[in-house]
Design an enzyme around this catalytic site. Structure first.
Site, PDB file in Angstrom:
ATOM      1  N   CYS A 147       0.837  -1.200   0.000  1.00  8.75           N
ATOM      2  CA  CYS A 147       0.000   0.000   0.000  1.00  8.75           C
ATOM      3  C   CYS A 147       0.883   1.267   0.000  1.00  8.75           C
ATOM      4  O   CYS A 147       1.612   1.502  -0.955  1.00  8.75           O
ATOM      5  CB  CYS A 147      -1.005  -0.023   1.146  1.00  8.75           C
ATOM      6  SG  CYS A 147      -2.328   1.188   0.902  1.00  8.75           S
ATOM      7  N   HIS A 172      -3.898  -4.349  -0.244  1.00  6.55           N
ATOM      8  CA  HIS A 172      -3.563  -4.895   1.081  1.00  6.55           C
ATOM      9  C   HIS A 172      -3.547  -6.414   1.007  1.00  6.55           C
ATOM     10  O   HIS A 172      -4.606  -7.047   1.020  1.00  6.55           O
ATOM     11  CB  HIS A 172      -4.573  -4.424   2.121  1.00  6.55           C
ATOM     12  CG  HIS A 172      -4.416  -2.994   2.489  1.00  6.55           C
ATOM     13  ND1 HIS A 172      -3.532  -2.572   3.456  1.00  6.55           N
ATOM     14  CD2 HIS A 172      -5.003  -1.877   2.004  1.00  6.55           C
ATOM     15  CE1 HIS A 172      -3.592  -1.261   3.555  1.00  6.55           C
ATOM     16  NE2 HIS A 172      -4.476  -0.818   2.690  1.00  6.55           N
ATOM     17  N   GLU A 194      -2.753  -8.401   3.332  1.00  3.61           N
ATOM     18  CA  GLU A 194      -3.241  -8.917   4.610  1.00  3.61           C
ATOM     19  C   GLU A 194      -4.762  -8.848   4.738  1.00  3.61           C
ATOM     20  O   GLU A 194      -5.335  -9.431   5.653  1.00  3.61           O
ATOM     21  CB  GLU A 194      -2.562  -8.188   5.773  1.00  3.61           C
ATOM     22  CG  GLU A 194      -3.026  -6.780   6.024  1.00  3.61           C
ATOM     23  CD  GLU A 194      -2.550  -5.719   5.037  1.00  3.61           C
ATOM     24  OE1 GLU A 194      -2.922  -4.545   5.244  1.00  3.61           O
ATOM     25  OE2 GLU A 194      -1.831  -6.026   4.074  1.00  3.61           O
TER      26      GLU A 194
END
EC number: 4.3.2.10
Length: 195
Positions: free
Chosen positions: A77, A177, A179
């Protein structure tokens, strides 16, 4: 394997640490030069604003250290955007690792800024995406983007194409992202750890 996650108060760090933990990987959150240099892999996550992030990187000397690293490195990001040369966000000079300028998305009636939510990856061209398909979905939250260029290894559209992922030498980075991108993000992290 030693994994270092760069600590520069860049947001989303705990989410990345938890994602690594789910993979059975212990990582060290650090800004210590020796720990970073000896790590086998580096992760550079971030959320927030470019000028504040660069100010923190400079205060810790990380702006000089990061471009010299030779081990596999993954920006996430804001961690991707900071690898460029310049950002339109507060007219900010960046780390100058990759040759792109970060630009603000133009807003229109169909495309609000920030670009937030699920979007597909296209034109995948890196071992980072082994086992994935074009049109796999990942999760984005950003108002600024890197244009498509020779460094681009995956694209997305909002509404025009932009770099969803980039690479230069050992430096890999994704705008989305990992995650927060479910099994697709997990696979990308696994592929990075195999590099």
């Amino acid at each position: 394997m030693e994994i270092a996650v760069i600590d520069y108060k860049g947001g989303n760090v705990q989410s990345v640490l938890f994602a690594l933990e789910r993979l059975g990987v212990q990582a060290t959150l650090t800004s210590d030069e020796e720990v970073i240099r000896r790590a086998d892999k580096i992760l550079f996550p971030g959320e927030g604003e470019a000028a504040s992030a660069m100010s923190e990187l400079r205060a810790q000397g990380l702006d000089r250290l990061l471009p010299t690293l030779t081990q596999p490195f993954l920006g996430i990001c804001l961690g991707m955007q900071l690898l460029g040369t310049h950002s339109e966000e507060n007219d900010t000079e960046l780390l100058n690792i990759l040759p792109f300028e970060v630009k603000r998305f133009p807003a229109d009636a169909q495309h609000k800024v920030p670009h937030m939510g699920w979007n597909t990856l296209q034109r995948l061209r890196s071992p980072l995406f082994d086992g994935l398909n074009a049109e796999d979905y990942v999760y984005f939250v950003h108002s600024y983007y890197a244009p498509v260029g020779d460094y681009t290894i995956a694209e997305a559209e909002y509404p025009a194409p932009f770099s969803a992922a980039v690479q230069h030498r050992n430096f890999y980075a994704v705008q989305f992202h990992t995650e927060k991108s479910g099994p697709v993000g997990t696979r990308i992290l696994e592929n990075f750890l195999k590099l």
